[in-house]
Design an enzyme around this catalytic site. Sequence first.
Site: not given
Ligand code: NDP
Length: 247
Positions: A13, A15, A91, A156, A158, A160
Amino acid sequence: MAIIQDKVAIVTGGSRGIGAAISRELAKNGVKVVLNYNSNSEAADKMVAEINELGVEAYAVQADVSKSEDAKKLIEAAVERFGQVDILVNNAGITRDSTFKKLSEEDWRQVIDVNLNSVYNTTSAALPFLTEAEAGRIINISSIIGQFGGFGQTNYAAAKAGLIGFTKSLALETAKTNLTVNAICPGYIGTEMVAAIPEKVLDGLKAKIPQKRLGKPEEIAKGVVFLCKDGDYITGQQLNINGGIYM
Ligand code: NDP
């Protein structure tokens, strides 16, 4: 201190949102980045171009990491392209929020598959390369929700919390190698994931954060670089980057 110039990182993820900031920050430190995405090829291509402009190699690989065959393909593509894997940042993540009473089995399974089972998929495929690396790193992006729970987030939370247990256990098993395994637990970070939260709820959340603001994706990315560069003796830990909301 590990020298990370010319090391190879896979960022799932990588990008958008926090993952994009991690890819960018690693590249600024000379790390070659294999940037995984699932559905948004445009965002991935943009990120690759941005990293190339820094004079660093980057490579976008489409893979749904919740599927083991896709995760294998991702690791194989990285090894084929760069001959090694030094850093794995797990991520990729999604939310499908709903109170437990209304939570469908599909939303339960999807969140566990993308946030937790994906980490089994990528790690099992990459582990042989990471334990061979000079200073291997696995960094799992967990969440504050895995630490203190979240209303409407049983699925979520569970996943994390599961990541934290996974991190500690794998850290124990690999401690005799040059690989470290850690989790980063971000608080509320300003990305599209958080943009889905209604403004009123978000204002309430910000008021509860001691530093009174959302975190920035680059603040999480700097934690990743810290663990990669200066984390030789740090393993099995949770690095909390959350503006003080959970201590
Ligand atoms: P975004 O929704 O902004 O981005 C999610 C990313 O994950 C995208 O690049 C997406 O790719 C990719 N992705 C989703 N599903 C898949 C999959 N099945 N296979 C491969 N790639 C996948 O999320 P955030 O940047 O906010 O979150 C990133 C991480 O941080 C996550 O694990 C989230 O749980 C964690 N997090 C976020 C918080 C927040 O406040 N934002 C707080 C705590 C943790 P594509 O666009 O190509 O689908």
